[in-house]
Design a protein around this motif. Structure first.
Motif, PDB file in Angstrom:
ATOM      1  N   UNK A  52       0.808  -1.027  -0.035  1.00 62.21           N
ATOM      2  CA  UNK A  52       0.000  -0.138  -0.018  1.00 62.21           C
ATOM      3  C   UNK A  52       0.715   1.265   0.065  1.00 62.21           C
ATOM      4  N   UNK A  53       1.963   1.096   0.174  1.00 60.36           N
ATOM      5  CA  UNK A  53       2.893   2.488   0.314  1.00 60.36           C
ATOM      6  C   UNK A  53       2.564   3.134   1.439  1.00 60.36           C
ATOM      7  N   UNK A  54       2.482   2.397   2.628  1.00 63.54           N
ATOM      8  CA  UNK A  54       2.212   3.323   3.694  1.00 63.54           C
ATOM      9  C   UNK A  54       3.280   2.610   4.605  1.00 63.54           C
ATOM     10  N   UNK A  55       3.463   3.431   5.927  1.00 61.50           N
ATOM     11  CA  UNK A  55       4.285   3.024   7.095  1.00 61.50           C
ATOM     12  C   UNK A  55       3.540   1.753   7.927  1.00 61.50           C
ATOM     13  N   UNK A  56       4.645   0.961   8.439  1.00 55.05           N
ATOM     14  CA  UNK A  56       4.073   0.242   9.583  1.00 55.05           C
ATOM     15  C   UNK A  56       3.233   0.837  10.535  1.00 55.05           C
ATOM     16  N   UNK A  57       3.821   1.831  10.914  1.00 59.13           N
ATOM     17  CA  UNK A  57       3.080   2.639  11.939  1.00 59.13           C
ATOM     18  C   UNK A  57       1.567   2.951  11.644  1.00 59.13           C
ATOM     19  N   UNK A  58       1.281   3.252  10.386  1.00 57.09           N
ATOM     20  CA  UNK A  58       0.305   3.568   9.782  1.00 57.09           C
ATOM     21  C   UNK A  58      -0.882   2.201   9.907  1.00 57.09           C
ATOM     22  N   UNK A  59      -0.334   1.547   9.663  1.00 63.02           N
ATOM     23  CA  UNK A  59      -1.142   0.126   9.706  1.00 63.02           C
ATOM     24  C   UNK A  59      -1.510  -0.119  11.489  1.00 63.02           C
ATOM     25  N   UNK A  60      -0.256   0.113  12.222  1.00 63.42           N
ATOM     26  CA  UNK A  60      -0.530   0.087  13.613  1.00 63.42           C
ATOM     27  C   UNK A  60      -1.750   0.996  14.132  1.00 63.42           C
ATOM     28  N   UNK A  61      -1.608   2.217  13.625  1.00 64.91           N
ATOM     29  CA  UNK A  61      -2.966   3.245  14.043  1.00 64.91           C
ATOM     30  C   UNK A  61      -4.133   2.766  13.504  1.00 64.91           C
ATOM     31  N   UNK A  62      -4.137   2.109  12.313  1.00 62.29           N
ATOM     32  CA  UNK A  62      -5.383   1.392  11.755  1.00 62.29           C
ATOM     33  C   UNK A  62      -5.892   0.654  12.870  1.00 62.29           C
ATOM     34  N   UNK A  63      -5.201  -0.265  13.196  1.00 63.31           N
ATOM     35  CA  UNK A  63      -5.398  -1.429  14.260  1.00 63.31           C
ATOM     36  C   UNK A  63      -5.953  -0.931  15.548  1.00 63.31           C
ATOM     37  N   UNK A  64      -5.359   0.114  16.035  1.00 65.81           N
ATOM     38  CA  UNK A  64      -5.753   0.616  17.206  1.00 65.81           C
ATOM     39  C   UNK A  64      -7.000   1.595  17.224  1.00 65.81           C
ATOM     40  N   UNK A  65      -7.290   2.037  15.978  1.00 67.20           N
ATOM     41  CA  UNK A  65      -8.512   2.745  15.878  1.00 67.20           C
ATOM     42  C   UNK A  65      -9.614   1.963  15.414  1.00 67.20           C
ATOM     43  N   UNK A  66      -9.404   0.584  15.065  1.00 69.77           N
ATOM     44  CA  UNK A  66     -10.548  -0.333  14.579  1.00 69.77           C
ATOM     45  C   UNK A  66     -10.915  -0.154  13.219  1.00 69.77           C
TER      46      UNK A  66
END
Length: 65
Positions: free
Chosen positions: A18-32
């Motif tokens: 997706x050309x995003x950071x791993x941190x972005x995915x972590x934020x998505x998980x924490x936000x649901x």
């Protein structure tokens, strides 16, 4: 009967896809938000089928001229 093997993506692989950071995915998980994920023994994995379904649901049709 032979079952198909499920393909899993690590957060690093999905971030590349997706050309995003791993941190972005972590934020998505924490936000649901974002695609469903598995948490197995402390590891985060995404099933490719879930990622593809999420991508399809996120598809936005372009405006027609």
């Amino acid at each position: 009967m032979h079952s198909q093997e499920t393909i899993h993506l690590t957060p690093a692989r999905l971030s590349e896809r997706w050309s995003v950071t791993v941190g972005h995915l972590a934020n998505q998980r924490s936000e649901g938000s974002g695609p469903p994920y598995l948490k197995l023994g402390g590891r985060i994995l995404y099933r490719l089928s879930d990622v593809e379904t999420y991508e399809e649901r996120s598809l936005v049709a372009g405006a027609r001229a």
